[in-house]
Design a protein around this motif. Structure first.
Motif, PDB file in Angstrom:
ATOM      1  N   TYR A  44       0.770  -1.203   0.000  1.00  0.00           N
ATOM      2  CA  TYR A  44       0.104  -0.011   0.109  1.00  0.00           C
ATOM      3  C   TYR A  44       0.848   1.188   0.118  1.00  0.00           C
ATOM      4  CZ  TYR A  44      -3.804   3.032   1.150  1.00  0.00           C
ATOM      5  OH  TYR A  44      -4.787   3.813   1.589  1.00  0.00           O
ATOM      6  N   SER A  45       0.936   2.047  -0.876  1.00  0.00           N
ATOM      7  CA  SER A  45       1.644   3.098  -1.306  1.00  0.00           C
ATOM      8  C   SER A  45       1.469   4.254  -0.042  1.00  0.00           C
ATOM      9  CB  SER A  45       1.508   3.853  -2.745  1.00  0.00           C
ATOM     10  OG  SER A  45       0.271   4.207  -2.769  1.00  0.00           O
ATOM     11  N   GLY A  46       0.126   4.302   0.473  1.00  0.00           N
ATOM     12  CA  GLY A  46      -0.222   5.338   1.354  1.00  0.00           C
ATOM     13  C   GLY A  46       0.396   4.994   2.842  1.00  0.00           C
ATOM     14  N   TYR A  47       1.129   4.103   2.980  1.00  0.00           N
ATOM     15  CA  TYR A  47       1.454   3.699   4.281  1.00  0.00           C
ATOM     16  C   TYR A  47       3.334   4.256   4.326  1.00  0.00           C
ATOM     17  CZ  TYR A  47       4.010   1.361   8.064  1.00  0.00           C
ATOM     18  OH  TYR A  47       4.760   0.940   9.340  1.00  0.00           O
ATOM     19  N   SER A  48       3.497   5.217   5.383  1.00  0.00           N
ATOM     20  CA  SER A  48       5.040   5.844   5.482  1.00  0.00           C
ATOM     21  C   SER A  48       5.613   5.102   6.527  1.00  0.00           C
ATOM     22  CB  SER A  48       4.772   7.394   5.725  1.00  0.00           C
ATOM     23  OG  SER A  48       5.981   7.718   6.413  1.00  0.00           O
ATOM     24  N   ILE A  54      -0.509   5.120   8.312  1.00  0.00           N
ATOM     25  CA  ILE A  54      -1.462   4.662   7.120  1.00  0.00           C
ATOM     26  C   ILE A  54      -2.665   5.622   6.451  1.00  0.00           C
ATOM     27  CG2 ILE A  54      -2.974   2.886   5.889  1.00  0.00           C
ATOM     28  CD1 ILE A  54      -1.629   0.814   8.006  1.00  0.00           C
ATOM     29  N   GLU A  55      -2.267   6.353   5.396  1.00  0.00           N
ATOM     30  CA  GLU A  55      -3.365   7.512   5.227  1.00  0.00           C
ATOM     31  C   GLU A  55      -4.600   6.580   4.526  1.00  0.00           C
ATOM     32  OE1 GLU A  55      -1.872  10.603   3.021  1.00  0.00           O
ATOM     33  OE2 GLU A  55       0.048  10.541   3.771  1.00  0.00           O
ATOM     34  N   LEU A  56      -5.826   6.921   5.002  1.00  0.00           N
ATOM     35  CA  LEU A  56      -6.782   6.359   4.459  1.00  0.00           C
ATOM     36  C   LEU A  56      -7.954   7.546   4.346  1.00  0.00           C
ATOM     37  CD1 LEU A  56      -6.976   3.634   6.999  1.00  0.00           C
ATOM     38  CD2 LEU A  56      -6.499   3.240   4.598  1.00  0.00           C
ATOM     39  N   GLY A  57      -9.121   7.277   3.512  1.00  0.00           N
ATOM     40  CA  GLY A  57      -9.949   8.059   3.244  1.00  0.00           C
ATOM     41  C   GLY A  57     -11.080   7.723   4.350  1.00  0.00           C
ATOM     42  N   SER A  58     -11.907   8.628   4.413  1.00  0.00           N
ATOM     43  CA  SER A  58     -13.108   8.254   5.611  1.00  0.00           C
ATOM     44  C   SER A  58     -13.882   7.051   5.029  1.00  0.00           C
ATOM     45  CB  SER A  58     -14.012   9.474   5.592  1.00  0.00           C
ATOM     46  OG  SER A  58     -14.638   9.935   4.421  1.00  0.00           O
TER      47      SER A  58
END
Length: 254
Positions: A44-48, A54-58
């Protein structure tokens, strides 16, 4: 005087990104845990890894993590890992909400091994307030085969009817993604548009050791040319804030 100006600029930049970081929506991965799946995506590219965020949308999400790290006890050092992963189901993540979980941090090998067997956690927000089970819950995914290398958690969850993998790409997965070479890239569709991504962006193709210049594709334009350093800087400056932040997080985590 010049050094003072640079310091002021860096402080201002840090304040901007700090404000954006606090406004993140997602899941904070506790120490000693590794991310296995996010909404059915294994890389998952939204994980730093730098911020463990972990960046997620609502909305609804599923996060699968595994306990694995090196621990010390006296003069001994040992890699301790859980046989089974933890599957976290988030029912309705709210905007600007960050969830995580609490557990008794192991102080040595013995405690780490004990936790790896028990895998008891408490889902909370980042302030430590417990999250109602109606908002988020978890379970440990066991296997009849016991410990095996390279388990396919996605296939196991699918066979149980427990996988959450929406066909729509999550917000944090849109825009910049990474190639297998670790290169940030934005993929355009056949008609030249960028699916689910901002109109501004930068595509970086894999570069061999013999390549002297980086080849870039202008999003939506279809024109390929040799990019100079200034070209890259200008493209970065023209990108939206979310894309800039993701790029900065990627660079800092690598």
């Amino acid at each position: 005087m010049l050094i003072k100006k640079i310091k002021v600029s860096l402080i201002a930049l840090a304040a901007v990104f700090g404000t954006q970081a606090f406004a993140d929506t997602g899941f904070k991965v506790p120490v000693h845990f590794n991310v296995e799946l996010v909404d059915g995506i294994s890389d998952y590219s939204g994980y730093s890894r730098f911020s463990r965020m972990i960046e997620l949308g609502s909305g609804k999400h599923q996060v699968v993590v595994s306990f694995k790290d090196t621990f010390k006890e006296g003069n001994d050092t040992k890699l301790v890992q859980s046989v089974n992963p933890v599957v976290i189901n988030i029912e309705n993540l709210k905007k600007d909400q960050v969830l995580t979980f609490q557990y008794k941090l192991p102080s040595g090998i013995s405690q780490a091994e004990r936790f790896a067997e028990q895998m008891k956690i408490t889902l909370t927000d980042t302030d430590g307030k417990p999250v109602p089970q109606s908002d988020a819950s978890y379970f440990v995914l066991t296997s009849e085969r016991g410990f095996t290398l390279m388990r396919d958690y996605k296939a196991e969850l699918t066979s149980l009817g427990r996988l959450y993998a929406p066909t729509d790409v999550p917000d944090a997965q849109r825009g910049i993604t990474m190639t297998r070479y670790g290169t940030p890239t934005i993929k355009a569709s056949a008609d030249g548009s960028v699916s689910g991504a901002p109109s501004q962006g930068l595509t970086l193709e894999p570069m061999s050791s013999s390549t002297s210049a980086m080849s870039t594709s202008a999003v939506g334009g279809g024109v390929v040319n040799s990019a100079t350093y200034n070209d890259l800087v200008n493209m970065y400056n023209s990108a939206d804030d979310a894309t800039k932040l993701k790029f900065v997080k990627y660079v800092m985590s690598h």
